[in-house]
Design an enzyme around this catalytic site. Sequence first.
Site, PDB file in Angstrom:
ATOM      1  N   SER A  45      -7.439   0.801   0.074  1.00 32.71           N
ATOM      2  CA  SER A  45      -7.422  -0.662   0.243  1.00 32.71           C
ATOM      3  C   SER A  45      -7.865  -1.401  -1.025  1.00 32.71           C
ATOM      4  O   SER A  45      -7.177  -1.330  -2.033  1.00 32.71           O
ATOM      5  CB  SER A  45      -8.260  -1.049   1.457  1.00 32.71           C
ATOM      6  OG  SER A  45      -8.129  -2.419   1.713  1.00 32.71           O
ATOM      7  N   ASP A  77      -4.679  -7.714  -1.739  1.00 29.52           N
ATOM      8  CA  ASP A  77      -5.575  -6.621  -2.112  1.00 29.52           C
ATOM      9  C   ASP A  77      -4.691  -5.401  -2.437  1.00 29.52           C
ATOM     10  O   ASP A  77      -3.459  -5.507  -2.450  1.00 29.52           O
ATOM     11  CB  ASP A  77      -6.589  -6.338  -0.985  1.00 29.52           C
ATOM     12  CG  ASP A  77      -5.958  -5.773   0.274  1.00 29.52           C
ATOM     13  OD1 ASP A  77      -4.765  -6.047   0.507  1.00 29.52           O
ATOM     14  OD2 ASP A  77      -6.639  -5.050   1.021  1.00 29.52           O
ATOM     15  N   ASP A 122      -2.523  -5.592   2.895  1.00 25.40           N
ATOM     16  CA  ASP A 122      -2.689  -6.053   4.277  1.00 25.40           C
ATOM     17  C   ASP A 122      -3.417  -7.400   4.275  1.00 25.40           C
ATOM     18  O   ASP A 122      -3.459  -8.079   5.291  1.00 25.40           O
ATOM     19  CB  ASP A 122      -3.411  -5.021   5.166  1.00 25.40           C
ATOM     20  CG  ASP A 122      -4.841  -4.778   4.755  1.00 25.40           C
ATOM     21  OD1 ASP A 122      -5.162  -4.949   3.564  1.00 25.40           O
ATOM     22  OD2 ASP A 122      -5.652  -4.403   5.619  1.00 25.40           O
ATOM     23  N   ASP A 155      -3.646  -2.725  -0.953  1.00 21.71           N
ATOM     24  CA  ASP A 155      -2.634  -2.188  -0.039  1.00 21.71           C
ATOM     25  C   ASP A 155      -1.881  -3.278   0.720  1.00 21.71           C
ATOM     26  O   ASP A 155      -1.124  -2.977   1.644  1.00 21.71           O
ATOM     27  CB  ASP A 155      -3.248  -1.164   0.921  1.00 21.71           C
ATOM     28  CG  ASP A 155      -4.250  -1.779   1.883  1.00 21.71           C
ATOM     29  OD1 ASP A 155      -4.848  -2.810   1.537  1.00 21.71           O
ATOM     30  OD2 ASP A 155      -4.452  -1.223   2.978  1.00 21.71           O
TER      31      ASP A 155
HETATM   32 MG    MG Z   1      -6.512  -3.665   2.573  1.00 24.43          MG
END
Ligand code: MG
Length: 478
Positions: free
Chosen positions: A113, A257, A261, A259
Amino acid sequence: MDTPIASVSGIRGIVGESLSAAMLTRFATAFGTMVNTAKCRHREDTRNNSERPNTVVVGRDSRASGEMVRLAVVAGLISTGCRVIDVGLCPTPTILFMAKELNASGSIVITASHNPVEWNGLEFALESGRLLNQAEREQFMQIYESMDCNLAKWNQQGSVETYEGAVNRHIEKILDCDWVNLDVLRARALNVVIDCGNGAGSVASPHLLRQLGCRVVEINCIPDGRFPRSAEPTPDALEQLCTAVFANGADIGLAHDGDADRLVIVSEDGVPVSSEYTFALSADFILKKRCGDVVGTVSTSLMIDDIAARHQSRVHRTPVGVGFVVEKMRESNAVIGGEGTGGVVFPEIQYTTDGLASIAAIIHQLAESNTTVSALVKSLPSYTMCQKKLESHSQSLSEAVVQRAAEIYAKGSQSTENEGVFLDLTDGVKRVWGDSWVNIRKSGTEPVIRVFSEAPTADHAELLCNETVETLKGLIES
Ligand code: MG
């Protein structure tokens, strides 16, 4: 070698230090075993004796270590007989969306992440991309620790297939939402600068923006494994984006960020907007389109209550963590949910935080409002948040102190002097007044107590935090 740390829905570690190929294969073997066991139970229940292997969707973010992690994970999964569908380098929400689309029995997302570039990790989800809950996490760790795994025989090993079209399929699903109106978007043709930090959204998000009729300037959208800025899109990390928004005369700046999400916003004058506004503005937009409940956590801004009141909607608050938000959303049939970190859940797409769907909602809100980002921000009541942390000697001391604080505040809230205070014990201890609150929570990973507050002014928020810290210091010393 150190051990990896547990994240919300999986594990994370530093590659070459706390994360090795052997360990990753062991985690994947344990996960394959868990998926097979869950499916066996399901088969018994439904009397379906199909011998088809269980499908596990795998995908990864852009980290340089991603290929090593992928190979280690795939080896573990096929050793338990699973059929692996590898969707490649994709945003985390795309990988989980594909697990839902393919009706997979499990999925492993290879990501750390927003952690720094030397980190990597695994997030685990069961049927159709549902992240593990607390009981399942415990069951999984028990299989991992005991290594009580069901390995497939030599002639029953699993298989690996690659799937190329995951991003397009996810984008199609977003464009299919009835709240997406391409005519409105194309008429406004917003100028957007997007900074993906060279992360997992680098290809998908600019592509989505073009589909939404925007003119797009890309910065840090080369997923080559190097992170030119912090993978966490804090205001300090967005200097380059702010400059680019201003220099290009753009309507809005967007950043993910690592990744993708999560999504954060920069206004047209090149100023970072608090990550709380991603959920707030998305909720305001969705509630204009449909009626229903909203779910946030105990530390989500009060803006969400003001927005819900605007649309005669109800707010539910859960403990901090997207798993709790999603659980409550399913239960209450909520139309939107999210966290103040910039993660928003759109249930018609999937039950996980989705940075791409957030782009569609935010761009839509801006296009339809026919105004600027800074005007949209000004249209919401303004609050300031404050955060402090307090060292304690151990996690058990932190727990005892938070418990003691709950008892003290429970007594206090019954006195006339403290009339108007509401005590919320959903997660730690939260005292809520009409337009302000302070929340005390122990950290799950270190011997620290965190204090959060929110109030209409920065001075008031800081005062609430400081007063609470002083009370807690007294409790630690006593
Ligand atoms: Mg994330």
